[in-house]
Design a protein around this motif. Structure first.
Motif, short mmCIF file in Angstrom:
data_model
loop_
_atom_site.label_atom_id
_atom_site.label_comp_id
_atom_site.label_asym_id
_atom_site.label_seq_id
_atom_site.Cartn_x
_atom_site.Cartn_y
_atom_site.Cartn_z
N UNK A 146 -8.00 18.25 17.59
CA UNK A 146 -8.96 17.75 16.59
C UNK A 146 -8.31 17.50 15.23
N UNK A 147 -7.00 17.72 15.14
CA UNK A 147 -6.28 17.49 13.90
C UNK A 147 -6.06 18.72 13.04
N UNK A 148 -6.57 19.86 13.46
CA UNK A 148 -6.36 21.10 12.70
C UNK A 148 -4.88 21.48 12.74
N UNK A 149 -4.33 21.76 11.57
CA UNK A 149 -2.92 22.15 11.46
C UNK A 149 -2.83 23.64 11.17
N UNK A 150 -2.04 24.36 11.95
CA UNK A 150 -1.88 25.80 11.79
C UNK A 150 -0.41 26.11 11.48
N UNK A 151 -0.19 26.78 10.38
CA UNK A 151 1.16 27.19 9.99
C UNK A 151 1.60 28.36 10.87
N UNK A 152 2.79 28.24 11.48
CA UNK A 152 3.34 29.30 12.32
C UNK A 152 4.50 30.02 11.65
N UNK A 153 5.46 29.26 11.12
CA UNK A 153 6.61 29.82 10.41
C UNK A 153 6.69 29.20 9.02
N UNK A 173 9.94 22.09 12.88
CA UNK A 173 9.41 21.84 14.20
C UNK A 173 7.89 21.75 14.17
N UNK A 174 7.35 20.64 14.65
CA UNK A 174 5.91 20.44 14.72
C UNK A 174 5.53 20.27 16.18
N UNK A 193 -0.47 14.79 12.33
CA UNK A 193 0.98 14.94 12.21
C UNK A 193 1.50 14.09 11.07
N UNK A 194 1.06 12.83 11.02
CA UNK A 194 1.50 11.92 9.95
C UNK A 194 1.09 12.45 8.59
N UNK A 195 -0.15 12.93 8.47
CA UNK A 195 -0.64 13.46 7.18
C UNK A 195 0.17 14.68 6.76
#
Length: 239
Positions: A146-153, A173-174, A193-195
């Motif tokens: 759905x476009x939600x971005x979650x920071x992992x590192x 890395x994405x 991803x582009x945003x």
């Protein structure tokens, strides 16, 4: 033929500080190899990953309390590497961390070589933490369908994902959450991803926005066999 998944056996193995030694045969024969279309093996692995994720969350897998700075070789960022998880799009972060623990750290600890340090027999150390718990994410970001971005590192951490150490030291890395081996991700996921790149990494030129398959040329189609032909160009056009 795959052996029956024996939960008690795996739980017992994971409770050892050198769990990767205890489970070396299973890891070597059934976990480390790259598979795409073997549904039976993936379902079997799913049980292992789920269990490891649960045990990590509970603190039942012994981990090192101190260790070397594995991010000491971090370089200025100049590259983005895009992946897909090849897992359920709704994968939990605990399970994703467990996959990194087994497939990346387990492999290197069995090889007895982490940045030229002898580690076999020692409990695993990543030096990466999230909400007070050690994590083993390979990627810096996870993008949901759905476009939600979650920071992992954090950006100053080296993710073990590109299959090339020099690239790892200077890239982000994405990962797109989901299996896009033979499919194109949803438009919202590609746009996210582009945003993310445009907003957080504007200095990285389009020529250095790469799929995993463009970095590790032997044996991977990640982020899917349609990336180069169908959705890389539309991604770059959104930059």
């Amino acid at each position: 033929m795959l052996p029956e998944f024996q939960r008690v056996y795996w739980e017992s193995g994971f409770r050892a500080p050198d769990w990767y030694n205890q489970l070396e045969h299973e890891l070597t024969t059934s976990i480390f190899s790259v598979v795409h279309d073997d549904a039976e093996l993936k379902a079997w692995r799913h049980q292992v990953y789920e269990l490891a994720g649960e045990m990590l969350e509970r603190g039942d897998i012994p981990l090192a309390t101190t260790g070397p700075n594995l991010d000491s070789e971090r370089q200025p960022l100049d590259t983005i590497v895009i992946h897909h998880t090849e897992e359920d799009p709704a994968i939990s972060l605990a399970k994703l961390s467990a996959i990194g623990l087994l497939r990346q750290y387990g492999l290197h600890y069995l090889d007895d070589n982490v940045l030229e340090g002898k580690v076999r027999g020692e409990p695993v150390w990543s030096g990466h933490f999230r909400q007070g718990k050690m994590v083993f994410f390979a990627y810096h970001w996870l993008i949901r369908p759905d476009g939600t971005a979650e920071r992992l590192l954090e950006d100053d951490a080296i993710g073990w994902h590109a299959g090339d150490w020099d690239t790892n030291t200077r890239c982000i890395g994405i990962a797109l959450s989901g299996n896009y081996e033979h499919a194109t991700p949803p438009a919202a996921q590609i746009a996210a991803v582009a945003h993310l790149i445009k907003t957080c990494y504007p200095s990285i030129v389009p020529e250095r926005i790469l799929g995993h398959c463009e970095v590790r040329l032997n044996g991977t189609t990640c982020p899917g066999d349609r990336f180069l032909t169908e959705w890389k160009a539309p991604l770059l056009k959104k930059m």
